[in-house]
Design an enzyme around this catalytic site. Structure first.
Site, short mmCIF file in Angstrom:
data_model
loop_
_atom_site.label_atom_id
_atom_site.label_comp_id
_atom_site.label_asym_id
_atom_site.label_seq_id
_atom_site.Cartn_x
_atom_site.Cartn_y
_atom_site.Cartn_z
CB CYS A 121 -2.07 -3.28 5.24
SG CYS A 121 -3.74 -2.57 5.14
CG ASP A 141 -2.02 -1.09 1.15
OD1 ASP A 141 -2.02 -1.86 0.18
OD2 ASP A 141 -2.84 -1.16 2.08
CE LYS A 155 -4.06 -4.32 1.09
NZ LYS A 155 -4.74 -3.32 1.91
CG ASP A 195 -6.80 -0.10 1.07
OD1 ASP A 195 -7.12 -1.29 1.25
OD2 ASP A 195 -7.23 0.84 1.76
CG HIS A 200 -15.10 0.05 1.38
ND1 HIS A 200 -14.34 -0.16 2.51
CD2 HIS A 200 -15.18 -1.14 0.75
CE1 HIS A 200 -13.99 -1.44 2.56
NE2 HIS A 200 -14.48 -2.06 1.50
CG HIS A 208 -11.54 0.90 0.00
ND1 HIS A 208 -11.54 -0.44 0.33
CD2 HIS A 208 -10.66 1.50 0.86
CE1 HIS A 208 -10.70 -0.63 1.33
NE2 HIS A 208 -10.15 0.51 1.67
ZN LIG Z 1 -8.66 0.81 3.10
#
Ligand SMILES: [Zn+2]
Length: 214
Positions: free
Chosen positions: A160, A17, A115, A55, A61, A57
């Site tokens: 993470c 990330d 993800k 990451d 989210h 989304h």
């Molecule tokens: Zn996130």
């Protein structure tokens, strides 16, 4: 003296990330998150195999405080899969905040794992979403590629990176965390909790200088 690690063809660097929103001026800035970029770039050059996570989304989210009327960032709610910390809106698909840092320079990275793209589930780990049973596919990828030892670096150390390391171990991979190539958010002592967890799991926590070229 800490053991030195010389990455081989069975090793992979997992870079977690390194995105604009997790760096200073980003929507969910990890303090000094930008400092890891040159470190991770140097590390990347020492590994033949590198995987990046991102990451990613959709708008609205479930992990966003804005999706829950009356809630604010860092409140905790209970949802189907357990406790969920609510975050500021971040890493929305296709936005500048979700993009990798411009100064991230690991052109030979072989895979980008996205993800958190299911509206109803957050995903800290590179291996499982936060229900701890929806796989991202990374474990299967690593097995097919015969990559058996995972070195983890990136953002954030206590979320993470932590969950990715734990799940890598759960899948039976050897795991190493490169702590100076990570920065933490530190919500309610989460950095100290992460260090304890890694020690309990006997996951080596090393420094970038412990990685040498074979
Ligand atoms: Zn996130």
């Amino acid at each position: 003296m800490t053991a030195k690690f010389a990455p081989t063809d069975g090793d992979v660097l997992l870079v977690v990330d390194i995105q604009n929103d997790f760096c200073p001026d980003g929507a969910l800035a990890v303090p000094r998150g930008d400092e890891v970029v040159p470190i991770v770039n140097r590390l990347g050059a020492r590994f033949r195999h590198v995987v990046l996570t991102q990451d990613w989304h959709p708008p609205g989210h479930q992990s966003f405080a804005s999706s829950h009327p009356g809630k604010k960032p860092y409140d905790v709610i209970e949802i189907a899969y357990g406790s969920q910390i609510l975050w500021p809106n971040h890493c929305v698909q296709g936005t500048r905040g979700a993009a990798f840092r411009d100064d991230l320079a690991i052109p030979h990275a072989e895979l980008i794992i996205r993800k958190g793209y299911r509206r109803e589930i957050d995903s800290y780990s590179a291996f499982f979403e936060n229900d701890h049973k929806t796989p991202t596919g990374l474990a299967g990828y690593l097995r097919e590629r015969a990559l058996s030892r995972v070195f983890v670096a990136g953002l954030a150390f206590d979320f993470c990176v932590r969950y990715s390391a734990e799940d890598a171990r759960g899948h039976g991979f050897a795991v190493v965390v490169i702590e100076d190539a990570c920065r933490g958010i530190d919500v309610d002592g989460s950095v100290a909790a992460t260090r304890r967890l890694l020690a309990d799991l006997r996951i080596p926590v090393i420094a970038t200088d412990d990685i040498v070229v074979a």
